[in-house]
Scaffold this active site. Structure first.
Site, PDB file in Angstrom:
ATOM      1  N   PHE A  21       0.811  -1.221   0.000  1.00 18.29           N
ATOM      2  CA  PHE A  21       0.000   0.000   0.000  1.00 18.29           C
ATOM      3  C   PHE A  21       0.841   1.267   0.000  1.00 18.29           C
ATOM      4  O   PHE A  21       0.316   2.350   0.240  1.00 18.29           O
ATOM      5  CB  PHE A  21      -0.941  -0.003   1.218  1.00 18.29           C
ATOM      6  CG  PHE A  21      -1.898  -1.158   1.223  1.00 18.29           C
ATOM      7  CD1 PHE A  21      -3.031  -1.144   0.428  1.00 18.29           C
ATOM      8  CD2 PHE A  21      -1.654  -2.273   2.005  1.00 18.29           C
ATOM      9  CE1 PHE A  21      -3.916  -2.217   0.416  1.00 18.29           C
ATOM     10  CE2 PHE A  21      -2.529  -3.348   2.001  1.00 18.29           C
ATOM     11  CZ  PHE A  21      -3.658  -3.326   1.211  1.00 18.29           C
ATOM     12  N   CYS A  61      -0.585   2.974 -10.774  1.00 17.54           N
ATOM     13  CA  CYS A  61      -1.495   2.080 -10.042  1.00 17.54           C
ATOM     14  C   CYS A  61      -2.977   2.332 -10.307  1.00 17.54           C
ATOM     15  O   CYS A  61      -3.663   1.457 -10.820  1.00 17.54           O
ATOM     16  CB  CYS A  61      -1.202   2.165  -8.548  1.00 17.54           C
ATOM     17  SG  CYS A  61       0.413   1.481  -8.149  1.00 17.54           S
TER      18      CYS A  61
END
Ligand SMILES: NC(=O)c1ccc[n+]([C@@H]2O[C@H](COP(=O)([O-])OP(=O)(O)OC[C@H]3O[C@@H](n4cnc5c(N)ncnc54)[C@H](O)[C@@H]3O)[C@@H](O)[C@H]2O)c1
Length: 450
Positions: free
Chosen positions: A155, A266
């Site tokens: 993350f 992303c």
């Protein structure tokens, strides 16, 4: 403990370096031999604040090494991370060829029990494919070596990657064996000292968590951009609206800043891949389809304002562009909104002079000499017909406006990130355009009372 990290890009290099930082023996592996040769000499392939110093320190301590030889590097390791790219295939789905190639190579070379962990962002079901690929290779060798697979999505945010890795909001690990859970608990123990949670779950849920997180963040951005566009039409100020809604704890004040659309390596690909996964399984992700539509439209918003202002004729005009990377504190140009804006300006016969504190070298790979590059932000302004603020690098927040004013031919600023105050800019003699702010109708008392 000894581990291997396969794929030494943004994620692999940060992951390997941060594990080395807490005392684990790490080998980072890549097929790109130039990248590995450079890293051995302390030359980093990417810009990430604080990373260079940490790589050098851990290399000197011999806790961090670099190799192109996966077979040699996995010997003696308890964990092998797969952190290679998962770019979008032609149909939008995540291309797993690099992940599965690594899995096969691991299967061909492992000699002892190993936990093989996918850190790359991969769709639900990928760990099962990784397991099959390794199993097939072991069977082909006639080797009976136990192994587990796990999913440990990453993350980290580029630009704050080290902090995110060392002090994570949470660590998510999908496992289906107690042994793998024990190994992963031991590996992550040093990162949990300050109460950061390590959440174990089943593997499909871990794989889905990463996509759900990125899809939620992309949704917040597109939602706010949609609201900003409507604010502009209706004469409201999105900066005020943002403060008004962000103070509601259920909404929160993070990630609700309007701008010129999300980019990077992303969000665009992960939103696409989740839509594709759903449709392959007979489900239609209606919200995410709109998130994409709004984002594509938003990438043109700044350009459209420029066209409006110059009555549709940009030929012979010169535009200064501040910021090229898809966001500040990174040199990552993948899917950067700057590329869309610049391409559109050039198509209209305009000239572009750009400056970015770290991404110009990277930008040259796609833009080449179609634009000029300034030695600093001020140089780009000489004789410019307008300034376009595209990436909100901290150093652009408070420039010397007297100098800016003097250098520019026309005093027009298109602020794609709302980092300047409309009223102040007008007071300084600029014609100012933000996102979601209709200057003439902004009630000034409202601003002062907030
Ligand atoms: N960049 C981010 O901010 C971020 C954050 C979270 C998750 N992710 C995910 O992590 C994964 C990696 O992303 P990235 O940005 O680090 O990618 P990247 O393109 O920067 O790096 C990938 C690396 O893998 C190497 N590689 C490819 N095939 C290989 C092989 N067979 N053996 C060894 N090395 C190989 C490439 O040479 C490259 O150096 C992706 O799935 C991405 O979605 C990225």
């Amino acid at each position: 403990m000894r581990i291997a990290v396969v794929g030494t890009g943004y994620v692999g290099l940060v992951t390997g370096t941060c594990f080395a930082e807490v005392g684990i023996d790490v080998t980072c592996i890549d097929i790109d031999s130039k990248k590995i040769d450079n890293l051995k000499q302390g030359i980093l392939p990417i810009y990430e604040p604080g990373l260079e110093e940490m790589v050098l320190r851990n290399s000197q301590k011999e806790r961090l090494s670099f190799s192109t030889n996966l077979a040699e590097s996995v010997q003696g390791c308890q964990v092998a991370f797969i952190a290679v790219g998962t770019p979008p295939g032609e149909d939008g789905s995540a291309d797993l060829k690099y992940v599965l190639a690594v899995a096969r190579e691991i299967g061909r070379s492992m000699t002892d029990y190993l936990v093989v962990v996918t850190k790359s962002t991969v769709p639900v079901g990928t760990a099962a494919k990784v397991r099959n690929a390794i199993r097939e290779e072991l069977e082909a060798r006639g080797a009976n070596i136990p192994f587990d697979v796990a999913s440990n999505p990453e993350f980290l945010k580029e630009g704050a990657a080290i902090d995110d890795f060392l002090k994570p909001d949470r660590i998510v690990v999908g496992v289906d064996s107690e042994r793998a859970e024990q190994v992963m608990s031991k590996l992550y123990k040093p990162f949990l000292m300050n109460g950061h949670p390590l959440i174990f779950m089943d593997i499909p849920s871990a794989e889905m968590t990463k996509y759900a997180a990125n899809a939620m963040l992309a949704t917040k951005i597109s939602f706010m951009n949609d609201i900003a566009n409507l604010c502009e039409i209706m004469g409201a100020d999105v900066n005020m609206v943002r403060k008004g809604i962000g103070s509601d704890a259920r909404i929160g004040n993070k990630f609700i800043y309007p701008g010129i659309g999300y980019g990077g390596s992303c969000f665009p690909k992960d939103v696409k891949a989740l839509i594709k996964t759903a449709s392959e399984n007979g489900y239609s992700m209606e919200v995410l389809k709109s998130v994409e539509t709004v984002n594509d439209r938003q990438k043109s918003v700044l350009f459209n304002k420029v066209m409006n202002y110059f009555s549709g004729d940009l030929s012979g005009k010169t535009f200064a562009v501040w910021g090229l990377s898809f966001k500040p504190k990174t040199d990552d140009m993948r899917e950067a909104p700057s590329l869309v804006i610049i391409e559109k300006l050039l198509e209209q016969g305009a000239k572009v002079k750009a400056y970015d504190p770290v991404a110009m070298k990277e930008a040259k790979h796609s833009l080449g000499d179609t634009i000029e590059y300034g030695k600093d932000e001020y140089e780009t302004l000489i004789d410019a017909d307008a300034l376009l603020l595209v990436t909100e690098w901290p150093e652009f927040r408070s420039p010397n406006f007297a100098v800016v004013n003097k250098l520019m031919k026309e005093k027009v600023v298109f602020d794609g990130r709302n980092i300047y105050d409309a009223r102040e800019m007008e007071e300084k003699g600029f014609t100012y355009f933000g996102i979601g702010v209709k200057q003439a109708m902004v009630p000034q008392q409202t601003k002062e009372t907030v």
